[in-house]
Every structure is written in C-alpha cells, then in structure tokens.
Write an enzyme that holds these catalytic residues in place. Structure first.
Site, PDB file in Angstrom:
ATOM      1  N   ARG A   1      -6.930  -2.852  -4.001  1.00 21.77           N
ATOM      2  CA  ARG A   1      -6.123  -2.741  -2.789  1.00 21.77           C
ATOM      3  C   ARG A   1      -5.896  -4.153  -2.260  1.00 21.77           C
ATOM      4  O   ARG A   1      -6.793  -5.006  -2.334  1.00 21.77           O
ATOM      5  CB  ARG A   1      -6.835  -1.908  -1.711  1.00 21.77           C
TER       6      ARG A   1
ATOM      7  N   GLU B   1       2.008  -4.151   1.653  1.00 18.90           N
ATOM      8  CA  GLU B   1       3.006  -3.615   0.735  1.00 18.90           C
ATOM      9  C   GLU B   1       3.794  -2.459   1.362  1.00 18.90           C
ATOM     10  O   GLU B   1       3.225  -1.701   2.158  1.00 18.90           O
ATOM     11  CB  GLU B   1       2.343  -3.174  -0.591  1.00 18.90           C
TER      12      GLU B   1
ATOM     13  N   HIS C   1       2.455  -2.177  -7.339  1.00 18.64           N
ATOM     14  CA  HIS C   1       1.438  -1.105  -7.280  1.00 18.64           C
ATOM     15  C   HIS C   1       1.679  -0.053  -8.376  1.00 18.64           C
ATOM     16  O   HIS C   1       1.907   1.124  -8.083  1.00 18.64           O
ATOM     17  CB  HIS C   1       1.412  -0.453  -5.894  1.00 18.64           C
TER      18      HIS C   1
HETATM   19  C1  DGY Z   1      -4.835   4.854  -6.805  1.00 21.73           C
HETATM   20  O1  DGY Z   1      -4.839   5.928  -7.401  1.00 21.73           O
HETATM   21  O2  DGY Z   1      -5.576   4.636  -5.853  1.00 21.73           O
HETATM   22  C2  DGY Z   1      -3.902   3.825  -7.310  1.00 21.73           C
HETATM   23  O3  DGY Z   1      -3.852   2.741  -6.488  1.00 21.73           O
HETATM   24  C3  DGY Z   1      -2.543   4.428  -7.569  1.00 21.73           C
HETATM   25  O4  DGY Z   1      -1.914   3.726  -8.584  1.00 21.73           O
END
Ligand code: DGY
Length: 317
Positions: A236, A265, A283
């Site tokens: 993240r 983002e 992402h």
């Molecule tokens: C998640 O599943 O948390 C990812 O970031 C999605 O791609």
C-alpha cells in the site's frame, strides 16, 4: 429475493454465481462512490462486494443497517475501520491466498523493470534513438547473487522468496514476529528493519497497511539504504512516506524504485512522474485474468455463505 450490489466492475463470474439465488446489481462504470452512496447501498442491499477504493470508516459503517456482509474484493482491507467493525460484529471478508503468486510476480516484474531499465529501454527504441549495438548503452544492475530484503514475510513475501530461488540470493527478512519456517525454507536471516535496509541490495515490501505500518519507511529509513539499492512496493502506498522517497530518488541516493501503489492514488505526485529511476504501475498487483476471476468467485462465495447462514471462508478477524 435478497439483493446484492457489486461496487466495481469485477469479472462476471461473481454475478453469474450470485444471480442463481439473488438479485444482483453492479457498478459497471466503476463510478467513484461517495460516503453517501455507500451508506445508501448498504441500506438497500443485503450484501455488498466492495472495492479497496470504497472507504467504510466508522461514520459510514454506523449508518448502514441492512447489509449483512461486506465482501472486499482484495486481500487488503485497510479501507474498513476494522476496530469499529469488530466492536459491532460486522462481517468483512477478503480474498487471500489466490492472489499471492500473482502479486509476487508483479513485484518481481517491477524489480526487473527497474534493475534492467526496461521502460527506459522501450521508450529509447520507440523514439528511434537506437543507432546500433553499444557496449555501454542502458547498463543496469544484476539481481543474481545479491542480498534480498523482504519486509513482511507473509503469503506474498513467501512467494516472492520462493520464485527468486534460482537467483541465488541471500535472503534477509523483517516481520512482526520471527518466522522459523521462513528461515528454514529460504535460509533467511531475521533482521531489524534498520539492519535489513542497511544490508539489502533489493528491498521489497509486503506488509498490510495498519496503524503500525503506516509510514514505516520515511527519510530516516530510506537514508539507511545502500546507494545502489532498489526498493519495490506492491503493498500500500501509505507504508512509505512518498515525498521522502521522491527526494531520495531525485538525489539518486538509491538506484531506483518500482511502485505499484501510491499514497494518494489514483493521483500521482507530478515529481514522481518526471523521474527516470522509478517505474510506476497503476495498482495492478493482482491483475491477471485468472486471479481476478478467482477473486470474484471467492468474494461471491463469501456472500453466498453469509446470506445462507453459514460462516464465510475468509472473515478478516
Ligand atoms: C489487494 O488485494 O489488496 C491488492 O492490492 C489488489 O490488487
């Protein structure tokens, strides 16, 4: 008939399964949903398949009375106020495991793109700049036999280490707790965060975003990294202080970074976009056709289970 709402345009496998029993609506245009929208949806539907961009804080959750399940279409669930959800027995599920290999593959793709300057090289060729083989053209860095530092030795961190076996790297790791299984599997050495950053040639981050991991990497930590180290983040954006990272990259105080996630983002800091020593992706950690389809099925099954009075497979706490 019970009603389900899917808040983003996930693969149809979910709707197909759910339509056998429920009425299903979906946000096929991926329209950004406000808090007001989410409250309204939660009060008009019996189950929601949610997206990591939907913010379910205490203010929103406290105003939702109808929905019995929030099936998050992601492994991460930092878009929920988990403390509030726990206190109020709100059922939230996620999609773990199915995306571990795919996300590790994304992180590895970024690593190679940065180390061998693949994006720069592609642009160079397309712009017609290539005049012929040249011994010093676009020299990059090797990966094999280097020291790999994994921050977060959970499922995705494990898969990363496993896939890199053939590159004969020394694996260091930092985790909330020591993981003897991980150490045994990869001949890995547990390090404090500081020592891992000092000693690694490549650092890859695989921690969930929590109060503890928010801004775990700031200028203080970045300053410990080797001047030719590479940093990869597919977890993240808020795990790293992005402005601090931009400054480090601008000063070429590390070799480069590969980022799939960002603090704000989809807005990307303008300065980040001007830097050559960073590769940016939108992402797409779990974005393979196969995995996104499986995630849809998992989320749908969690909804099915809860609305049939069963325990869901992937309750997050
Ligand atoms: C998640 O599943 O948390 C990812 O970031 C999605 O791609």
């Amino acid at each position: 008939m019970k009603r389900i709402y899917i808040t983003s345009n996930i693969p149809d496998a979910a709707d197909e399964l759910l339509k056998e029993k429920f009425e299903v609506d979906k946000n096929i245009d991926n329209k950004k949903l406000t808090k007001k929208d989410l409250i309204e949806l939660g009060n008009n539907y019996d189950g929601l398949i949610t997206s990591l961009t939907d913010v379910f804080d205490a203010e929103v959750l406290s105003q939702i009375k109808r929905t019995k399940i929030f099936a998050n279409y992601a492994v991460g669930y930092n878009n929920f106020d988990i403390d509030y959800a726990k206190e109020n027995n709100i059922i939230i599920t996620n999609t773990p495991e199915v995306l571990s290999d795919t996300t590790a593959e994304t992180a590895i793709s970024l690593l190679f793109a940065v180390s061998r300057r693949i994006v720069e090289a592609d642009t160079y060729v397309r712009k017609g700049n290539w005049k012929g083989f040249s011994p010093k053209l676009l020299l990059g860095k090797d990966i094999h036999s280097k020291t790999l530092g994994i921050i977060g030795a959970g499922r995705i961190g494990n898969r990363f280490a496993e896939k890199m076996r053939g590159f004969h790297m020394q694996v260091l790791y930092h985790n909330r707790d020591r993981d003897l299984g991980f150490e045994k599997s990869f001949n890995a050495i547990y390090k404090s965060l500081e020592d891992l950053l000092k000693e690694s040639d490549i650092v890859t981050i695989h921690v969930p975003l929590t109060k503890e991991t928010k801004h775990m990497i700031t200028k203080k930590e970045l300053a410990l990294m080797k001047s030719d180290a590479i940093l990869i983040n597919t977890s993240r954006g808020n795990v790293i202080n992005e402005v601090d990272l931009i400054n480090i990259l601008k000063n070429k105080a590390i070799y480069g970074a590969g980022l799939d996630v960002f603090e704000d983002e989809p807005a990307i800091n303008e300065e980040l976009m001007t830097l050559k020593n960073v590769v940016l992706t939108p992402h797409i950690g779990s974005a393979s056709i196969e995995t996104r389809e499986e995630m849809a099925l998992i989320a749908a099954k969690n909804v099915l289970n809860v609305l049939s009075g069963k325990v869901p497979n992937n309750k997050v706490y």
